[in-house]
Design an enzyme around this catalytic site. Structure first.
Site, PDB file in Angstrom:
ATOM      1  N   SER A  37      38.530  57.566  29.595  1.00 22.51           N
ATOM      2  CA  SER A  37      39.728  56.953  30.154  1.00 22.51           C
ATOM      3  C   SER A  37      40.158  57.729  31.380  1.00 22.51           C
ATOM      4  O   SER A  37      40.101  58.967  31.393  1.00 22.51           O
ATOM      5  CB  SER A  37      40.856  56.972  29.109  1.00 22.51           C
ATOM      6  OG  SER A  37      42.062  56.567  29.700  1.00 22.51           O
ATOM      7  N   ARG A  38      40.612  56.989  32.398  1.00 19.33           N
ATOM      8  CA  ARG A  38      41.131  57.653  33.597  1.00 19.33           C
ATOM      9  C   ARG A  38      42.481  58.293  33.307  1.00 19.33           C
ATOM     10  O   ARG A  38      42.951  59.134  34.058  1.00 19.33           O
ATOM     11  CB  ARG A  38      41.274  56.641  34.732  1.00 19.33           C
ATOM     12  CG  ARG A  38      39.967  55.928  35.087  1.00 19.33           C
ATOM     13  CD  ARG A  38      40.269  54.755  36.002  1.00 19.33           C
ATOM     14  NE  ARG A  38      41.337  53.943  35.449  1.00 19.33           N
ATOM     15  CZ  ARG A  38      42.029  53.026  36.112  1.00 19.33           C
ATOM     16  NH1 ARG A  38      41.741  52.795  37.360  1.00 19.33           N
ATOM     17  NH2 ARG A  38      42.979  52.340  35.520  1.00 19.33           N
ATOM     18  N   LYS A  75      33.979  40.483  27.808  1.00 18.98           N
ATOM     19  CA  LYS A  75      33.850  39.313  28.651  1.00 18.98           C
ATOM     20  C   LYS A  75      34.774  39.424  29.855  1.00 18.98           C
ATOM     21  O   LYS A  75      35.819  40.062  29.720  1.00 18.98           O
ATOM     22  CB  LYS A  75      34.132  38.019  27.881  1.00 18.98           C
ATOM     23  CG  LYS A  75      35.426  37.980  27.082  1.00 18.98           C
ATOM     24  CD  LYS A  75      36.772  37.921  27.670  1.00 18.98           C
ATOM     25  CE  LYS A  75      37.162  37.104  28.835  1.00 18.98           C
ATOM     26  NZ  LYS A  75      38.671  37.105  29.029  1.00 18.98           N
TER      27      LYS A  75
END
Ligand code: NAP
Length: 308
Positions: free
Chosen positions: A36-37, A90
């Site tokens: 995660s950033r 998706k």
């Protein structure tokens, strides 16, 4: 820790709402790390990037890429080249070509690639598909209308090129359509409403057909307040079939046949583990190809700017 060890990349809405709880509930899986950033605490080691997770993290067998589509190809290439099985949220990429490229890379590296289409795992979809298989279909009407401010707050990527705009939810309807129709469908025309300050449509109408000349239309709207609509109505030579609530509810001839919530992500992870165990991939670009064709054929109308 037992189960297939998986790392999640991108700890946003879908990772928190669906991936992490579904993995925790399935003994076939063990969430081992996240990338995660941001600084996140979800009970497993967190790393600032996929690359850091691969280099410094615990051993993992697979990754689930829960980032926006614009950055998916790059992370998928890194994961596949590291020999990891890859679950693509998706849409599986921002272009059909990207996904074909990933398919070849997965085959070269002998790992599983799964282009997940969560709406296909909605409770009513398998029964709808089986019921339609030997019927003459006359008309399909898709209505997918939701409030972007309610479901996608702060998701600026959705409005950028490759973010799909209203096709981000709309592609879920197209994933069901391509799953349940006995024949392949294709786009014959489209109309796209694009706010003057963004790159992606806020509303769309698509006309489609198939080799049986079935009339198929879809209306996607991102500004629907009040009741939300995710329904597909199919007129056949006998009764009418209706999938509603995104496929969780199935009615045929006015009778309730299936109704069950929350089957989608548990079903996706059962499928992903079965693919890994059997050494197979499941790669389907057809919903994305329909979106691409709607962009190719679509007549564009500029509409008022979108302000969240
Ligand atoms: P989101 O809340 O915006 O989360 C995406 C996460 O990806 C961000 O929180 C961020 O996580 C990471 N990220 C990495 N690079 C990024 C970038 N350049 N810009 C923004 N985020 C970046 O989005 P989401 O709703 O979870 O959707 C992610 C994907 O899942 C989309 O493809 C979407 O179509 C699909 N999906 C969403 C839903 C839904 O209901 N929301 C349902 C099914 C599928 P870190 O801060 O941890 O890096």
């Amino acid at each position: 820790m037992t189960g297939i060890k998986i790392g999640i990349v991108g700890v946003g809405k879908i990772a928190r709402d669906q991936h992490i709880p579904s993995l925790a509930a399935d003994p076939d899986w063990a969430l081992a790390a996240v990338a995660s950033r941001a600084h996140v605490d979800v009970g497993v080691p967190a790393f600032p990037s996929l690359e850091a997770m691969l280099e410094q993290g615990p051993t993992i067998d697979a990754v689930a890429l829960c980032t926006p589509p614009q950055v998916r190809w790059r992370t998928a290439v890194a994961a596949l080249n590291a020999g990891k099985h890859v679950f693509l949220e998706k849409p599986p990429g921002v272009s059909v070509g990207e996904v074909r490229d990933l398919a070849a890379l997965a085959a070269d590296n002998k790992v599983t690639l799964f282009t997940s289409w969560h709406s296909r795992f909605a409770a009513g979809v398998p029964t709808a598909k089986a019921w339609l298989a030997d019927r003459r279909i006359r008309r399909v009407d898709i209505q997918w209308r939701e409030d972007v401010r309610r479901w996608h707050p702060g998701q600026t990527w959705i409005w950028e090129a490759g973010g799909l705009g209203v096709f981000d939810p709309g592609i879920n309807a197209l994933s069901i359509l391509t799953e349940i129709m006995p024949r392949e469908v294709f786009v014959t025309g489209a109309a796209l409403d694009i706010p003057a300050n963004v790159q992606s449509p806020v509303a769309a109408h698509i006309e489609m057909t198939d080799l049986d000349a079935t009339t198929i239309s879809a209306d996607f709207d991102f500004l629907q307040t009040g009741p939300q609509t995710w329904s597909i109505e199919i007129e056949t030579d006998t009764e009418k079939l209706c999938l509603s609530l995104g496929g969780a509810v199935l009615d045929i001839g006015g009778r309730r046949i299936v109704e069950a919530a929350d089957t989608e992500y548990p079903g996706l992870y059962r499928r992903f583990s079965a693919l890994i165990r059997s050494g197979q991939s499941d790669i389907d670009v057809r919903p994305l190809a329909l979106v691409a064709d709607a962009f190719l054929l679509g007549r564009r109308t500029l509409v008022e700017p979108f302000v969240e």
